[in-house]
Enzyme design. Structure first.
Site, short mmCIF file in Angstrom:
data_model
loop_
_atom_site.label_atom_id
_atom_site.label_comp_id
_atom_site.label_asym_id
_atom_site.label_seq_id
_atom_site.Cartn_x
_atom_site.Cartn_y
_atom_site.Cartn_z
N ASP A 195 39.15 34.76 80.01
CA ASP A 195 39.28 34.29 78.63
C ASP A 195 37.94 34.40 77.91
O ASP A 195 37.01 33.65 78.19
CB ASP A 195 39.76 32.83 78.66
N ASP A 196 37.82 35.37 77.00
CA ASP A 196 36.59 35.59 76.22
C ASP A 196 35.46 36.17 77.06
O ASP A 196 34.28 35.91 76.78
CB ASP A 196 36.08 34.28 75.60
N ASP B 56 40.87 39.07 77.59
CA ASP B 56 41.67 39.23 76.38
C ASP B 56 40.87 39.78 75.22
O ASP B 56 41.39 40.48 74.34
CB ASP B 56 42.35 37.91 75.99
N CYS C 201 42.51 35.34 71.15
CA CYS C 201 43.26 35.02 72.36
C CYS C 201 44.76 35.28 72.27
O CYS C 201 45.30 36.13 72.98
CB CYS C 201 43.04 33.56 72.73
#
Length: 486
Positions: free
Chosen positions: A42-43, A290, A78
């Site tokens: 995530d990120d 993502d 996201c």
């Protein structure tokens, strides 16, 4: 995975959970295909060295397989990005615009139109045993490491702040290992793990909270540079940045790396389990994110959402049967390609799929068949703003968002853009904004890899027209027309 999706809808409507963890067993007579594991961080940035703390991951996946040097997200946020991953479609076809229900993030429309056609549903119909653990979509919340509620096969499971019992990265790993122990060896499996790291609030495991204590965000490239000649949102941050902003982003950078150490442990333990159950040689493992992230680029403290390489360029590592080790491939691939590639591995006739992405299995295993490299691709984003103005930054007025720290805003209603990115013949990026200026940005990344100068006024008008026509074509493409570009 049909049962997975039915349970997901119940959890979303009745419990309003932001996390999902479930497994589904489908057993019928079937020849066994390759297993598939997808790890979606995530990120996690690529441009700023996000893979650096992931030593085990690089050794166990990259060194055993392929590193894609030109992997990109279709959108740097996201929920729209994850929706594109699951559906294999650009955001203009998923109609997921942002992280809110009003932006179609895990809305009823998404659940009925796109979720039921997501690639894990196809896998379930092919008798794959499926497991999902971690962050799903941002319906009512965001990434958490403690104090969250899971939906476990449709049943609510509440967690607190005890590291041994509740730390999400470790918990979804342990549940996936249990799933692998309980699976039927007669049928293939699909495991998707979505840890919260390295997303805010950047809560590291206790044993890693003193790691990288002297690390700071990289100071090269566009760090602390003014956003001159760029869209107005990039021209508004004070330059040079306030010391308080720099201290904040350095702290964020360190903590992001600290959270990734648990992801590195996750990869190591998962690979070890696959070896123990003698499935490692029949399993494809994908490791990606993502979207990217920035810490100080063009004087923006911390976020994503921008059109520049630091926010759209992704890490993508793959290992699996037939893949030669220690390869770096430069063919451009996208996150919308993951669904098609995974279904290709599972034996689906991907030419018949109503998806925008294309399989990169021929690049992974050239002996499978010849593949084609896309000549250009689309990156699109829909901006968000607050009405009325952010109460912490009233002087800025309405229509802005993510104005933190020091009232530096990372998003706005008219931060809505669409870009054409080319890599095959020329290393160009052309972007148009949906604002009252009809603002355009153009970069030659061969001569200007950090996108410091917008050269739109210096470029041959004929080239601008060509890029504009490509953009028009991409923004209206669907399925086959997104893949067959000239």
């Amino acid at each position: 995975m049909a049962g997975f999706w039915r349970q997901r809808v119940v959890a979303g409507c009745l419990l309003l959970l932001s996390y999902l963890l479930t497994c589904s067993l489908r057993c019928a007579e079937s020849s066994k295909s390759s297993n598939i594991v997808l790890i979606l961080t995530d990120d996690l940035d690529l441009e700023l060295g996000g893979l650096t703390p992931l030593k085990k991951t690089q050794a166990l996946i990259a060194d055993a397989g392929v590193t894609f040097s030109n992997a990109y997200t279709a959108t740097p946020l996201c929920c729209p990005s994850r929706s594109s991953i699951l559906s294999g479609k650009y955001p203009h076809n998923t109609m997921v615009h942002n992280n809110s229900l009003s932006g179609n993030c895990s809305s009823k429309a998404w659940q009925s139109n796109q979720e039921s056609r997501a690639f894990p549903v196809y896998l379930s119909k092919l008798f794959y045993q499926t497991f999902f653990g971690g962050k799903y979509l941002n319906q009512v919340g965001n990434s958490k490491y403690y104090n969250y509620t899971l939906s476990v096969n449709g049943q609510a499971e509440t967690h607190g702040d005890n590291y041994e019992k509740d730390y999400l990265t470790d918990l979804i790993l342990n549940k996936s290992l249990n799933f692998l122990d309980q699976r039927s060896p007669q049928y293939p499996f699909f495991v998707m793990l979505c840890p919260p790291a390295p997303h805010a609030p950047w809560t590291a495991a206790p044993q890693y909270q003193k790691s990288f204590i002297d690390v700071k965000a990289p100071r090269d490239g566009s760090f602390n540079k003014p956003g001159k000649d760029k869209h107005w949102l990039l021209r508004q941050p004070p330059n040079p940045m306030a010391n308080s902003s720099i201290d904040y982003l350095d702290d964020a950078f360190r903590k992001r790396w600290q959270t990734l150490l648990s992801v590195d442990d996750m990869v190591e333990k998962l690979v070890k389990k696959l070896e123990d159950i003698k499935e490692i040689n029949n399993t494809f493992i994908f490791f990606t994110s993502d979207n990217g992230y920035h810490t100080g680029q063009f004087s923006l403290p911390t976020d994503k959402r921008q059109l520049y390489e630091f926010d759209i360029h992704l890490p993508l590592l793959v290992r699996g049967p037939g893949i030669k080790p220690k390869q770096t491939l430069s063919d451009p691939v996208m996150n919308i390609d993951l669904a098609v590639t995974i279904l290709d591995i599972a034996g689906v006739n991907v030419s018949a799929l109503n998806m925008d992405g294309q399989s990169f299995l021929p690049q992974l295993v050239p002996s499978a068949r010849n593949g084609t490299s896309r000549p250009y691709f689309l990156v699109e984003y829909s901006g968000e703003g607050l009405f009325p103005a952010d109460p912490d930054c009233p002087k800025l007025g309405p229509g802005l968002a993510n104005c933190f720290p020091d009232c530096v805003c990372e998003d706005a209603c008219n931060n809505t853009y669409a870009c054409v990115r080319t890599l095959k013949d020329n290393n160009f990026q052309y972007c148009e904004f949906a604002d009252n200026e009809s603002f355009v940005e153009f970069y030659n990344l061969t001569s200007d890899p950090h996108q410091l100068e917008n050269i739109v006024k210096k470029v041959d008008p004929a080239l601008l027209q060509t890029m504009n026509q490509r953009l028009i074509k991409l923004q209206s493409c669907a399925g086959k027309s997104c893949r067959e570009l000239k």
